[in-house]
Design an enzyme around this catalytic site. Structure first.
Site, mmCIF file in Angstrom:
data_model
loop_
_atom_site.group_PDB
_atom_site.id
_atom_site.type_symbol
_atom_site.label_atom_id
_atom_site.label_comp_id
_atom_site.label_asym_id
_atom_site.label_seq_id
_atom_site.Cartn_x
_atom_site.Cartn_y
_atom_site.Cartn_z
ATOM 1 C CB THR A 1 38.711 84.808 52.181
ATOM 2 O OG1 THR A 1 39.392 82.867 52.559
ATOM 3 C CG2 THR A 1 37.587 85.095 52.179
ATOM 4 C CG ASN B 1 58.042 85.174 55.618
ATOM 5 O OD1 ASN B 1 58.352 84.556 54.882
ATOM 6 N ND2 ASN B 1 59.018 86.576 55.958
ATOM 7 C CB SER C 1 51.511 76.023 61.402
ATOM 8 O OG SER C 1 50.557 75.819 59.815
ATOM 9 C CD GLU D 1 39.112 79.576 59.454
ATOM 10 O OE1 GLU D 1 38.886 79.142 60.307
ATOM 11 O OE2 GLU D 1 38.939 80.458 58.572
ATOM 12 N N GLY D 2 44.759 76.325 60.746
ATOM 13 C CA GLY D 2 44.590 75.179 61.212
ATOM 14 C C GLY D 2 44.958 74.038 60.669
ATOM 15 C CD1 TRP E 1 48.726 82.393 52.394
ATOM 16 C CD2 TRP E 1 47.538 81.595 50.116
ATOM 17 N NE1 TRP E 1 49.341 81.188 50.982
ATOM 18 C CE2 TRP E 1 48.697 80.832 50.105
ATOM 19 C CE3 TRP E 1 46.631 81.589 49.465
ATOM 20 C CZ2 TRP E 1 48.670 81.209 48.748
ATOM 21 C CZ3 TRP E 1 46.659 81.568 48.003
ATOM 22 C CH2 TRP E 1 47.863 81.086 47.410
ATOM 23 N N GLY F 1 36.343 58.680 33.805
ATOM 24 C CA GLY F 1 37.007 59.911 33.318
ATOM 25 C C GLY F 1 35.858 60.996 33.685
ATOM 26 C CG LEU G 1 46.678 85.442 62.342
ATOM 27 C CD1 LEU G 1 47.342 85.859 63.554
ATOM 28 C CD2 LEU G 1 46.139 84.077 62.681
#
Length: 426
Positions: A200, A168, A171, A405-406, A198, A382, A164
């Protein structure tokens, strides 16, 4: 004006209550506090859900956990993990039929929680397979697609991804540029062109659920691309390397150059953003469980470290107030987060879960998991820099879960719109 209760009735009521309370005191033994389940949410789970949770937890701790450090260091996702999950019936667990388990939404949440307790990257691979790819096909695909693909995906023999997001348009998926147009010489075939990023599982996915705009109408439609049906040069899925988080999962792009897809592989009825958002809601619900699993692992690791680490005259650092407050805050947020996810899961199965509920628990649990994990990281001093302690890996991963996912700000606007009735996106 309220009428006062007569004194005789009041005395009688008080006497009855006292007897009942005294009886309850005798019936119940004192209850001890369980820091692993502070509000005893497990008391609400069915026997089947408890059994599924035990199966998932045992698998994740015994077979996934030993592999995660090497996977994270080398950005190496072992595809066998998906097949192993398939053998246990964990993939697409809520789907009825097609060799899927058909369990409750709460049970699927418990699986997700167990997976992300090990690593968010593993959970991402699992969620994309189960909720996005399989869930999308089950909800919107033709019966032929379901019968042909879902059983193999349920066994992990076919790996799926969900395309999806674009370079460019993150969101703002409504502005996607990927297009589908009819083949000029082959009837019943569409040619898809565009890029997704992006994504998966995309570098090794066999089944790619891609959303594109029809060139003729501008309507968004879903297409199931089968890699072995794509001519050379029409589909490329390069990996995205050198990530700061989710390094134990494979992330990549999808490049389409007039990639042919049969019309039978287009979702026949759903159009617009309702299709992808429906899939995303199921995945977001799982993330609400999963991020709390990651936080719970942070709590456990921090507690162990604080009890073993000796400072200031040989005292365990768990003795000191600031350390205890950090653990108390994180444990409280984890308990509240699981209760909220449980409630929405029950409503989801009853058909009573509004999308805004899922936005609320996704946003809240991601944010609180990240904030608390960062705070608990301070207890390690540390040593938190060393990946062997695991806390830094969770912190890096949880930042990513808050963005995809938002992103949390987007879910804030979704909730704000529902509260005020005013659209803030434009």
């Amino acid at each position: 004006m309220f009428k006062p209760v007569c004194r005789h009735a009041a005395r009688q009521l008080t006497s009855t209550n006292r007897a009942a309370i005294a009886g309850r005191r005798h019936l119940h033994t004192p209850v001890s506090f369980d820091w692993k389940d502070p509000l005893n949410v497990a008391n609400n789970y069915t026997e089947e859900e408890l059994a599924i949770a035990e199966t998932a937890e045992s698998y994740c701790q015994e077979r996934m956990l030993p592999r995660v450090l090497d996977a994270y260091r080398n950005e190496n996702f072992d595809r066998k993990i998906i097949e192993e999950m398939g053998e246990l019936g964990l993939l697409g667990a809520t789907i009825q039929g097609y060799e899927c388990a058909g369990v409750s939404s709460v049970a699927s949440g418990l699986i997700t929680r167990a997976v992300e307790r090990v690593d968010s990257g593993y959970r991402s691979g699992y969620s994309v397979q189960s909720a996005l790819a399989m869930g999308g096909i089950e909800e919107f695909g033709t019966e032929e697609l379901k019968e042909r693909l879902l059983p193999k995906m349920a066994k992990g023999k076919l790996l799926g991804c969900f395309g999806l997001t674009e370079p460019n348009h993150g969101s703002d998926p409504g502005s996607m540029e990927t297009v589908a147009k009819p083949h000029p010489s082959k009837k019943g075939v569409y040619l898809l062109s565009g890029s997704k990023t992006w994504i998966t599982n995309s570098p090794i996915a066999d089944v790619l659920l891609v959303w594109a705009k029809l060139e003729s109408t501008g309507k968004i439609r879903g297409f199931v691309i089968e890699r072995d049906q794509c001519p050379p040069g029409t589909l490329e899925t390069p990996a995205i390397k050198n990530k700061n988080g989710l390094r134990a999962s494979l992330t990549g792009m999808i490049h389409l150059d007039a990639c042919p897809v049969n019309e039978a592989n287009m979702f026949p009825e759903v159009e617009g953003l309702r299709g992808p958002f429906s899939c995303l809601n199921s995945a977001r619900y799982g993330i609400a469980w999963g991020t709390i699993g990651a936080l719970e692992d942070c709590i456990s690791r921090t507690r162990t470290y604080a009890l073993e680490r000796k400072q200031f005259k040989g005292n365990p650092i768990a003795k000191y107030q600031l350390v205890q407050k950090k653990l108390a805050d994180a444990t409280t947020d984890a308990a509240y987060g699981i209760l909220a996810a449980y409630q929405v899961g029950r409503l989801k199965d009853e058909g009573k879960a509004a999308p805004e509920m899922i936005s609320m628990i996704k946003r809240q649990n991601c944010d609180r998991a990240l904030i608390n994990a960062r705070t608990l990281q301070e207890v390690f001093g540390g040593n938190a820099v060393s990946d062997e302690y695991g806390i830094g890996r969770h912190v890096a991963n949880l930042f990513v879960t808050q963005t995809y996912e938002g992103q949390s700000d987007i879910h804030s606007l979704i909730l704000g719109r529902a509260i005020t009735g005013i659209q803030a996106f434009c």
